[in-house]
Design an enzyme around this catalytic site. Structure first.
Site, PDB file in Angstrom:
ATOM      1  CE1 TYR A  63     -25.308 -60.085 -72.863  1.00  0.00           C
ATOM      2  CE2 TYR A  63     -23.793 -61.946 -72.833  1.00  0.00           C
ATOM      3  CZ  TYR A  63     -25.077 -61.453 -72.868  1.00  0.00           C
ATOM      4  OH  TYR A  63     -26.140 -62.312 -72.894  1.00  0.00           O
ATOM      5  CD  GLN A  64     -19.192 -63.045 -72.475  1.00  0.00           C
ATOM      6  OE1 GLN A  64     -20.054 -63.705 -71.908  1.00  0.00           O
ATOM      7  NE2 GLN A  64     -19.003 -63.068 -73.765  1.00  0.00           N
ATOM      8  CG  ASP A  88     -19.664 -67.208 -75.603  1.00  0.00           C
ATOM      9  OD1 ASP A  88     -19.579 -67.330 -74.364  1.00  0.00           O
ATOM     10  OD2 ASP A  88     -20.432 -66.380 -76.137  1.00  0.00           O
ATOM     11  CG  ASP A 139     -34.402 -76.549 -74.719  1.00  0.00           C
ATOM     12  OD1 ASP A 139     -34.568 -75.840 -73.707  1.00  0.00           O
ATOM     13  OD2 ASP A 139     -34.967 -76.311 -75.798  1.00  0.00           O
ATOM     14  CG  ASP A 157     -24.716 -65.725 -72.256  1.00  0.00           C
ATOM     15  OD1 ASP A 157     -25.036 -64.750 -72.956  1.00  0.00           O
ATOM     16  OD2 ASP A 157     -23.628 -66.315 -72.381  1.00  0.00           O
ATOM     17  CE1 TYR A 227     -23.989 -58.910 -78.353  1.00  0.00           C
ATOM     18  CE2 TYR A 227     -24.135 -58.086 -76.110  1.00  0.00           C
ATOM     19  CZ  TYR A 227     -23.825 -59.096 -77.000  1.00  0.00           C
ATOM     20  OH  TYR A 227     -23.348 -60.297 -76.527  1.00  0.00           O
TER      21      TYR A 227
END
Ligand code: AAT
Length: 287
Positions: A63-64, A88, A139, A157, A227
């Site tokens: 994913y990353q 993360d 935010d 992400d 996922y």
């Protein structure tokens, strides 16, 4: 947790994705969400937010790397990068590997995700230590309001469209992404699985909103076992008509890929990820 298994089901109505758990490493309620860190039997450590798996040690690289290098390598000169979410540190860790990147701003709403990642997921949180990376606890939406025309690449992400992140999947969000991009910039957002009806609806809506704001809009899809359905997809969009998403503007050499220890992304995987199964192409217009 039932009999040592964690099951994610909120994102996959009528089905579930289960990981066998050896130990609950940490559990708390932050001002934004329920946070859990698990030691799993076959996926290593896992970060769970509001009962949704965010990443596991075993397959996070997929994913990353892909959410980072699909947009970065499609852009001729991706100097300024914004990451919305990504507490993360995994996307920060990947984006700085691109030789043209000068700065990466990560805007994460929940400081506790960062702190706990530093403690339990240092192989990802190491991304925050790089000189080019600046972390903002804020935010993402608010941050973009104050940062017009600043970024070549904006990567969303973010968590799935439930709870505090619902605003990240609305039309006004796409408009603010566009405002924060430099001319010719590229956006890339995770949009869930092509196999899940609710995610398809998000993709249909977002692809429509992106088409109203950008000249080129497309979908990429990858495989990742932790996922739901083993799939996650990304919407990419730009106003730069010279961008051809299928053909990388920058191709990592085999030496660079070895040096940076890339495990999923390569120029040919880049091109292949834009080949979408027919059922999804027919459901999602504008891509
Ligand atoms: N790389 C891990 C994958 C993620 S992390 C999503 C992050 O987005 C979380 O740390 C969450 O706190 C943060 N976030 C949520 N809303 C906002 C916001 N409005 N502004 C900034 N950060 C936010 C995504 C996992 C995908 C899961 C697929 N099922």
């Amino acid at each position: 947790l039932q009999q040592g298994w964690f099951t994610e089901s909120v994102t996959w109505p009528g089905a579930g994705l289960s990981l066998q758990v050896e130990e609950v490493l940490h559990k708390e309620k932050s001002p934004y969400q329920d946070i859990m860190l698990l030691q799993t039997k076959s996926f290593g450590k896992a970060l769970i937010l509001d009962n949704i798996i965010q990443c596991t040690e075993f397959d996070e690289f997929s994913y990353q790397e892909m959410i980072s290098f699909l947009p970065l390598c499609s852009h001729p000169n991706p100097e300024r990068v914004l990451v919305v979410g990504g507490g993360d540190g995994g996307v920060a860790r990947e984006t700085v590997k691109h030789p043209k990147v000068l700065s990466v701003d990560v805007v994460e709403i929940d400081e506790r995700v960062v702190k706990l990642s530093e403690q339990y997921l240092p192989f990802m949180a190491c991304g925050f230590k790089h000189d080019k990376v600046t972390l903002h606890i804020e935010d993402g939406f608010e941050f973009m309001k104050n940062n017009a025309q600043r970024f070549d690449i904006i990567i969303t992400d973010s968590s799935d469209p439930v709870g505090p992140n619902e605003s990240l999947f609305q039309k006004t969000y796409i408009e603010s992404l566009k405002r924060s991009l430099k001319p010719g910039g590229i956006i890339c957002s995770q949009v869930g699985s092509i196999w899940i009806k609710e995610d398809q609806d998000t993709m249909i809506r977002l692809s429509k909103d992106c088409s109203a704001n950008f000249k080129k809009v497309t979908l990429a899809t990858i495989s990742i076992p932790s996922y739901p359905t083993g799939n996650i997809s990304f919407i990419l969009a730009t106003d730069n008509e010279l961008v051809n998403f299928k053909i990388p503007a920058y191709s990592f050499t085999p030496e660079e890929m070895n040096k940076h220890k890339l495990k999923h992304y390569s120029p040919d995987v880049h091109s292949a990820s834009f080949s979408i199964p027919r059922f999804a192409r027919m459901i999602i217009p504008h891509i």
